[in-house]
Motif scaffolding. Structure first.
Motif, PDB file in Angstrom:
ATOM      1  N   GLU A 143      10.605   0.830  -7.634  1.00  7.72           N
ATOM      2  CA  GLU A 143      10.442   2.267  -7.860  1.00  7.72           C
ATOM      3  C   GLU A 143       9.491   2.555  -9.010  1.00  7.72           C
ATOM      4  O   GLU A 143       8.818   3.579  -9.036  1.00  7.72           O
ATOM      5  CB  GLU A 143      11.810   2.904  -8.141  1.00  7.72           C
ATOM      6  CG  GLU A 143      12.654   3.050  -6.892  1.00  7.72           C
ATOM      7  CD  GLU A 143      14.008   3.654  -7.188  1.00  7.72           C
ATOM      8  OE1 GLU A 143      14.157   4.304  -8.242  1.00  7.72           O
ATOM      9  OE2 GLU A 143      14.918   3.458  -6.361  1.00  7.72           O
ATOM     10  N   LYS A 144       9.428   1.614  -9.959  1.00  9.10           N
ATOM     11  CA  LYS A 144       8.555   1.838 -11.125  1.00  9.10           C
ATOM     12  C   LYS A 144       7.179   1.183 -10.940  1.00  9.10           C
ATOM     13  O   LYS A 144       6.278   1.405 -11.744  1.00  9.10           O
ATOM     14  CB  LYS A 144       9.228   1.266 -12.378  1.00  9.10           C
ATOM     15  CG  LYS A 144      10.499   2.030 -12.738  1.00  9.10           C
ATOM     16  CD  LYS A 144      11.161   1.419 -13.954  1.00  9.10           C
ATOM     17  CE  LYS A 144      12.495   2.110 -14.197  1.00  9.10           C
ATOM     18  NZ  LYS A 144      13.488   1.242 -14.786  1.00  9.10           N
ATOM     19  N   ALA A 145       7.039   0.357  -9.893  1.00  2.34           N
ATOM     20  CA  ALA A 145       5.745  -0.293  -9.655  1.00  2.34           C
ATOM     21  C   ALA A 145       4.801   0.679  -8.954  1.00  2.34           C
ATOM     22  O   ALA A 145       5.247   1.634  -8.320  1.00  2.34           O
ATOM     23  CB  ALA A 145       5.950  -1.539  -8.795  1.00  2.34           C
ATOM     24  N   ASP A 146       3.502   0.443  -9.060  1.00  7.21           N
ATOM     25  CA  ASP A 146       2.554   1.303  -8.352  1.00  7.21           C
ATOM     26  C   ASP A 146       1.748   0.479  -7.345  1.00  7.21           C
ATOM     27  O   ASP A 146       1.646  -0.731  -7.472  1.00  7.21           O
ATOM     28  CB  ASP A 146       1.665   2.063  -9.340  1.00  7.21           C
ATOM     29  CG  ASP A 146       0.515   1.232  -9.886  1.00  7.21           C
ATOM     30  OD1 ASP A 146      -0.406   0.910  -9.114  1.00  7.21           O
ATOM     31  OD2 ASP A 146       0.538   0.903 -11.089  1.00  7.21           O
ATOM     32  N   PRO A 147       1.177   1.148  -6.337  1.00  4.32           N
ATOM     33  CA  PRO A 147       0.544   0.430  -5.226  1.00  4.32           C
ATOM     34  C   PRO A 147      -0.748  -0.309  -5.554  1.00  4.32           C
ATOM     35  O   PRO A 147      -1.270  -1.017  -4.695  1.00  4.32           O
ATOM     36  CB  PRO A 147       0.264   1.547  -4.206  1.00  4.32           C
ATOM     37  CG  PRO A 147       1.225   2.623  -4.535  1.00  4.32           C
ATOM     38  CD  PRO A 147       1.351   2.577  -6.030  1.00  4.32           C
ATOM     39  N   VAL A 148      -1.263  -0.160  -6.766  1.00  8.27           N
ATOM     40  CA  VAL A 148      -2.484  -0.888  -7.135  1.00  8.27           C
ATOM     41  C   VAL A 148      -2.149  -2.018  -8.102  1.00  8.27           C
ATOM     42  O   VAL A 148      -2.357  -3.199  -7.812  1.00  8.27           O
ATOM     43  CB  VAL A 148      -3.522   0.069  -7.749  1.00  8.27           C
ATOM     44  CG1 VAL A 148      -4.680  -0.705  -8.368  1.00  8.27           C
ATOM     45  CG2 VAL A 148      -4.033   1.035  -6.677  1.00  8.27           C
ATOM     46  N   GLU A 149      -1.593  -1.677  -9.253  1.00  8.87           N
ATOM     47  CA  GLU A 149      -1.318  -2.710 -10.262  1.00  8.87           C
ATOM     48  C   GLU A 149      -0.146  -3.605  -9.862  1.00  8.87           C
ATOM     49  O   GLU A 149      -0.002  -4.715 -10.367  1.00  8.87           O
ATOM     50  CB  GLU A 149      -1.033  -2.051 -11.603  1.00  8.87           C
ATOM     51  CG  GLU A 149      -2.243  -1.348 -12.182  1.00  8.87           C
ATOM     52  CD  GLU A 149      -1.876  -0.568 -13.435  1.00  8.87           C
ATOM     53  OE1 GLU A 149      -2.314  -0.988 -14.512  1.00  8.87           O
ATOM     54  OE2 GLU A 149      -1.156   0.440 -13.311  1.00  8.87           O
ATOM     55  N   GLY A 150       0.711  -3.122  -8.939  1.00 10.65           N
ATOM     56  CA  GLY A 150       1.871  -3.909  -8.529  1.00 10.65           C
ATOM     57  C   GLY A 150       1.584  -4.923  -7.440  1.00 10.65           C
ATOM     58  O   GLY A 150       2.475  -5.695  -7.061  1.00 10.65           O
ATOM     59  N   ARG A 151       0.357  -4.965  -6.906  1.00  9.50           N
ATOM     60  CA  ARG A 151       0.053  -5.901  -5.814  1.00  9.50           C
ATOM     61  C   ARG A 151       0.206  -7.349  -6.267  1.00  9.50           C
ATOM     62  O   ARG A 151      -0.244  -7.715  -7.345  1.00  9.50           O
ATOM     63  CB  ARG A 151      -1.387  -5.699  -5.327  1.00  9.50           C
ATOM     64  CG  ARG A 151      -1.586  -4.398  -4.623  1.00  9.50           C
ATOM     65  CD  ARG A 151      -3.028  -4.218  -4.161  1.00  9.50           C
ATOM     66  NE  ARG A 151      -3.210  -2.839  -3.733  1.00  9.50           N
ATOM     67  CZ  ARG A 151      -4.357  -2.329  -3.293  1.00  9.50           C
ATOM     68  NH1 ARG A 151      -5.431  -3.099  -3.207  1.00  9.50           N
ATOM     69  NH2 ARG A 151      -4.425  -1.066  -2.940  1.00  9.50           N
ATOM     70  N   ARG A 152       0.825  -8.151  -5.401  1.00 10.70           N
ATOM     71  CA  ARG A 152       0.955  -9.583  -5.672  1.00 10.70           C
ATOM     72  C   ARG A 152       0.190 -10.358  -4.599  1.00 10.70           C
ATOM     73  O   ARG A 152       0.318 -10.079  -3.399  1.00 10.70           O
ATOM     74  CB  ARG A 152       2.435  -9.989  -5.699  1.00 10.70           C
ATOM     75  CG  ARG A 152       3.187  -9.345  -6.867  1.00 10.70           C
ATOM     76  CD  ARG A 152       4.627  -9.771  -6.898  1.00 10.70           C
ATOM     77  NE  ARG A 152       4.791 -11.210  -7.111  1.00 10.70           N
ATOM     78  CZ  ARG A 152       5.968 -11.830  -7.108  1.00 10.70           C
ATOM     79  NH1 ARG A 152       7.080 -11.139  -6.927  1.00 10.70           N
ATOM     80  NH2 ARG A 152       6.040 -13.139  -7.299  1.00 10.70           N
ATOM     81  N   LEU A 153      -0.582 -11.343  -5.032  1.00 12.27           N
ATOM     82  CA  LEU A 153      -1.471 -12.064  -4.120  1.00 12.27           C
ATOM     83  C   LEU A 153      -0.686 -13.052  -3.259  1.00 12.27           C
ATOM     84  O   LEU A 153      -0.037 -13.969  -3.777  1.00 12.27           O
ATOM     85  CB  LEU A 153      -2.562 -12.796  -4.899  1.00 12.27           C
ATOM     86  CG  LEU A 153      -3.610 -13.500  -4.035  1.00 12.27           C
ATOM     87  CD1 LEU A 153      -4.409 -12.500  -3.201  1.00 12.27           C
ATOM     88  CD2 LEU A 153      -4.534 -14.345  -4.895  1.00 12.27           C
ATOM     89  N   VAL A 154      -0.783 -12.893  -1.940  1.00 11.11           N
ATOM     90  CA  VAL A 154      -0.096 -13.771  -0.985  1.00 11.11           C
ATOM     91  C   VAL A 154      -1.020 -14.906  -0.569  1.00 11.11           C
ATOM     92  O   VAL A 154      -0.669 -16.088  -0.672  1.00 11.11           O
ATOM     93  CB  VAL A 154       0.368 -12.960   0.243  1.00 11.11           C
ATOM     94  CG1 VAL A 154       1.039 -13.860   1.267  1.00 11.11           C
ATOM     95  CG2 VAL A 154       1.313 -11.834  -0.194  1.00 11.11           C
ATOM     96  N   LEU A 155      -2.199 -14.566  -0.086  1.00  9.70           N
ATOM     97  CA  LEU A 155      -3.172 -15.555   0.397  1.00  9.70           C
ATOM     98  C   LEU A 155      -4.572 -15.064   0.045  1.00  9.70           C
ATOM     99  O   LEU A 155      -4.812 -13.852  -0.018  1.00  9.70           O
ATOM    100  CB  LEU A 155      -3.065 -15.706   1.919  1.00  9.70           C
ATOM    101  CG  LEU A 155      -1.754 -16.297   2.467  1.00  9.70           C
ATOM    102  CD1 LEU A 155      -1.603 -15.979   3.954  1.00  9.70           C
ATOM    103  CD2 LEU A 155      -1.704 -17.802   2.231  1.00  9.70           C
ATOM    104  N   GLY A 156      -5.492 -16.001  -0.139  1.00 10.34           N
ATOM    105  CA  GLY A 156      -6.848 -15.572  -0.430  1.00 10.34           C
ATOM    106  C   GLY A 156      -7.853 -16.692  -0.255  1.00 10.34           C
ATOM    107  O   GLY A 156      -7.501 -17.875  -0.247  1.00 10.34           O
ATOM    108  N   ASN A 157      -9.124 -16.294  -0.092  1.00  8.83           N
ATOM    109  CA  ASN A 157     -10.241 -17.234  -0.143  1.00  8.83           C
ATOM    110  C   ASN A 157     -11.455 -16.474  -0.683  1.00  8.83           C
ATOM    111  O   ASN A 157     -11.292 -15.381  -1.224  1.00  8.83           O
ATOM    112  CB  ASN A 157     -10.491 -17.900   1.230  1.00  8.83           C
ATOM    113  CG  ASN A 157     -10.949 -16.906   2.301  1.00  8.83           C
ATOM    114  OD1 ASN A 157     -11.417 -15.811   2.000  1.00  8.83           O
ATOM    115  ND2 ASN A 157     -10.820 -17.305   3.555  1.00  8.83           N
ATOM    116  N   GLY A 158     -12.632 -17.045  -0.550  1.00  9.99           N
ATOM    117  CA  GLY A 158     -13.817 -16.424  -1.122  1.00  9.99           C
ATOM    118  C   GLY A 158     -14.291 -15.188  -0.374  1.00  9.99           C
ATOM    119  O   GLY A 158     -15.243 -14.527  -0.809  1.00  9.99           O
TER     120      GLY A 158
END
Ligand SMILES: [Fe+2]
Length: 410
Positions: free
Chosen positions: A88-103
Motif C-alpha cells: 500500500e505504501k509502495a509506488d508503481p515506479v520506485e517499487g518495481r523489482r527486477l524479475v528477468l533481464g538482458n541487454g
C-alpha cells in the motif's frame, strides 16, 4: 504508431507563432523518434520545456542479474514477492523489482498502492501489463485510465506518473528500444491490416490536455549509463510543470490496449505462437494467450507440441484461467515460467491426454520471447520454485529422489 491524433488546441500550421490569451508565445516541442526520421508529435507548452533548476542522482533499485547457469527451466512465483500491507505504501515506479533481464529488455513486477513520482524512462519504451487494479496514468499528452488486462505502451522519454486507485499489480516490460504492433500487422503506411487480431479502434489515447500549473516539479529520469544493466537515474527539477501542455498532435503518444480486445486466431490443428503476438521490440516479442476455441480437427492435440526455440528464451506470465499445458507443474496464477533457448519444452505429460477433445481453453497468459538469453534479477531469484525443472521427469535434486521435499505440486 502511424495513427494520427490531435488533442487540445494546436495552431493551424506547425512551427508558426501560437500565442496565449495573455499575448505571450507557447513553446513548441517536437518529440520524435529516430532523429526526425520516424513518428513524432508536436506539443505546445506554456512554460519552457527545457528549463531545469536542479539535477541530482537518483539511486535506482537493484538491477543486478545472475546468469541462468547451470541452465534449466525456471518457475518464479511473483505473488510471493510482495506483502500486501507494505504494498500500500509502495509506488508503481520506485517499487518495481527486477524479475528477468538482458541487454534488450527488463521485466519487473510491482504491487503498489501509492502515487508514483513524476517519471520518464529515457532508455526505451515501456509496456506495462495491468494484472489487477485500476487507476490513472497522467502523462505530458494527457491522462489514461487503466484496468486489469490493459497494456500501457509508454514511449521512451514520456514524462508520466501513476495514480493507483487502491493496490495494483503491474508487470512492467522495459525495453532499450521502441515497442510497437508487429510490422506484419500493418500496411506500408501503418494502418492495421484485416488479418491483424486488433486494430486502431481497440487502442485508447489521451483525449484532453492536463493544463497543469506548478513550479519546481521533480521528475525521475531513468537513462543510459554505467550502472547495472547499463542504466542510471537522475532527479531533474523543472522550473514549470511538465504537464502544462495546451495541445498536441502527431503519431507518437502513449496508449492502452486491453487483452480482452485481442481476437484469437484459431485453426483445425495447432496454431504456432506468432498468431498470439501483440507487440514487438528490438530482439523480443510480446504475445498473449487468451480464452479461445481450440483446435477442431477430430484428432487434434490442443496443447502445444514440445518445441525447442533455438533462438529464444520464453517467459510466460500466467494471469487468468487454467493454463492447460502446465497442469501438474505447480504453475498457478501469478507464476512466471522461463523456458530458455537450448532446452526443449512442452506440456507436462499428463496434460496431453487430458486436453484431447477439449472445446475451449479458458486461459490468459502474457508471453515475452527474447532473442538473447535472460538473466535472473533479484526478485526472480527470490521467487523461484526450485523443483520446477524436474516436473516432467518426476524426479531430480530434492524432488522424487528421496531428498528434501522442496516442491509442492499444488
Ligand atoms: Fe513455448
Amino acid at each position: 504508431m502511424a495513427h494520427y491524433q490531435q488533442v487540445g488546441t494546436v495552431p493551424a500550421k506547425r512551427h508558426v507563432q501560437f500565442r496565449t490569451d495573455e499575448g505571450g508565445l507557447h513553446y513548441e516541442e517536437l518529440m520524435g523518434e529516430e532523429g526526425f526520421s520516424s513518428d513524432s508529435s508536436l506539443l505546445y507548452h506554456r512554460g519552457v520545456p527545457s528549463a531545469i533548476v536542479d539535477s541530482r542522482v537518483w539511486e535506482l533499485p537493484d538491477l543486478t542479474t545472475t546468469a541462468n547457469h547451470p541452465l534449466k527451466p525456471r518457475h518464479l512465483r511473483l505473488h510471493s514477492l510482495f506483502d500486501e500491507a507494505a504494498a500500500e505504501k509502495a509506488d508503481p515506479v520506485e517499487g518495481r523489482r527486477l524479475v528477468l533481464g538482458n541487454g534488450d529488455v527488463r521485466i519487473s513486477y510491482v504491487v503498489a498502492g501509492a502515487d508514483s513520482p513524476y517519471y520518464r524512462n529515457a532508455t526505451g519504451d515501456e509496456c506495462v501489463y495491468v494484472e489487477a487494479g485500476t487507476g490513472v496514468v497522467e502523462t505530458v499528452f494527457g491522462a489514461l485510465s487503466f484496468r486489469a488486462g490493459d497494456y500501457l505502451v509508454i514511449p521512451r522519454a514520456t514524462t508520466h506518473r501513476w495514480l493507483p486507485d487502491g493496490v495494483v499489480r503491474l508487470y512492467a516490460v522495459e525495453a532499450n528500444s521502441h515497442i510497437a504492433p508487429p510490422k506484419r500487422y500493418l500496411s506500408r503506411y501503418g494502418q492495421f491490416l484485416e488479418h491483424a487480431p486488433y486494430c486502431e479502434r481497440d487502442l485508447t489515447a489521451p483525449t484532453d490536455p492536463l493544463l497543469a500549473e506548478g513550479a519546481d516539479v521533480e521528475v525521475l529520469v531513468k537513462h543510459r549509463g554505467a550502472g547495472p544493466g547499463g542504466l542510471v537515474g537522475t532527479r531533474m527539477t523543472y522550473a514549470t510543470h511538465p504537464f502544462d501542455v495546451v495541445g498536441w498532435d502527431g503519431c507518437l503518444y502513449p496508449y492502452t490496449f486491453n487483452v480482452e480486445d485481442f481476437e484469437p486466431i484459431t485453426g483445425r490443428i495447432h496454431q504456432p505462437p506468432p498468431v498470439h503476438q501483440v507487440f514487438e521490440g528490438h530482439n523480443f516479442v510480446i504475445c498473449n494467450f487468451v480464452p479461445r476455441k481450440v483446435d477442431y480437427h477430430p484428432l487434434s492435440v490442443p496443447v502445444p507440441y514440445y518445441h525447442s526455440n533455438v533462438d529464444s528464451d520464453e517467459v510466460m506470465f500466467y494471469v487468468g484461467g487454467d493454463y492447460e499445458a502446465r497442469k501438474g507443474s505447480g504453475i498457478n496464477i501469478g507464476s512466471v515460467s522461463l523456458h530458455p533457448g537450448g532446452y526443449a519444452h512442452g506440456p507436462q505429460p499428463s496434460a496431453i491426454e487430458a486436453s484431447l477433445g477439449a472445446d475451449r481453453f479458458e486461459e490468459l497468459a502474457v508471453m515475452v520471447d527474447t532473442f538473447r538469453p535472460l538473466e535472473l534479477g533479484e526478485a526472480g531469484a527470490a521467487a523461484e520454485d526450485p523443483g520446477y525443472a524436474w516436473t516432467w521427469a518426476g524426479r531430480g535434486p530434492g524432488h522424487g529422489d528421496g531428498g528434501p521435499a522442496v516442491y509442492s505440486n499444488s
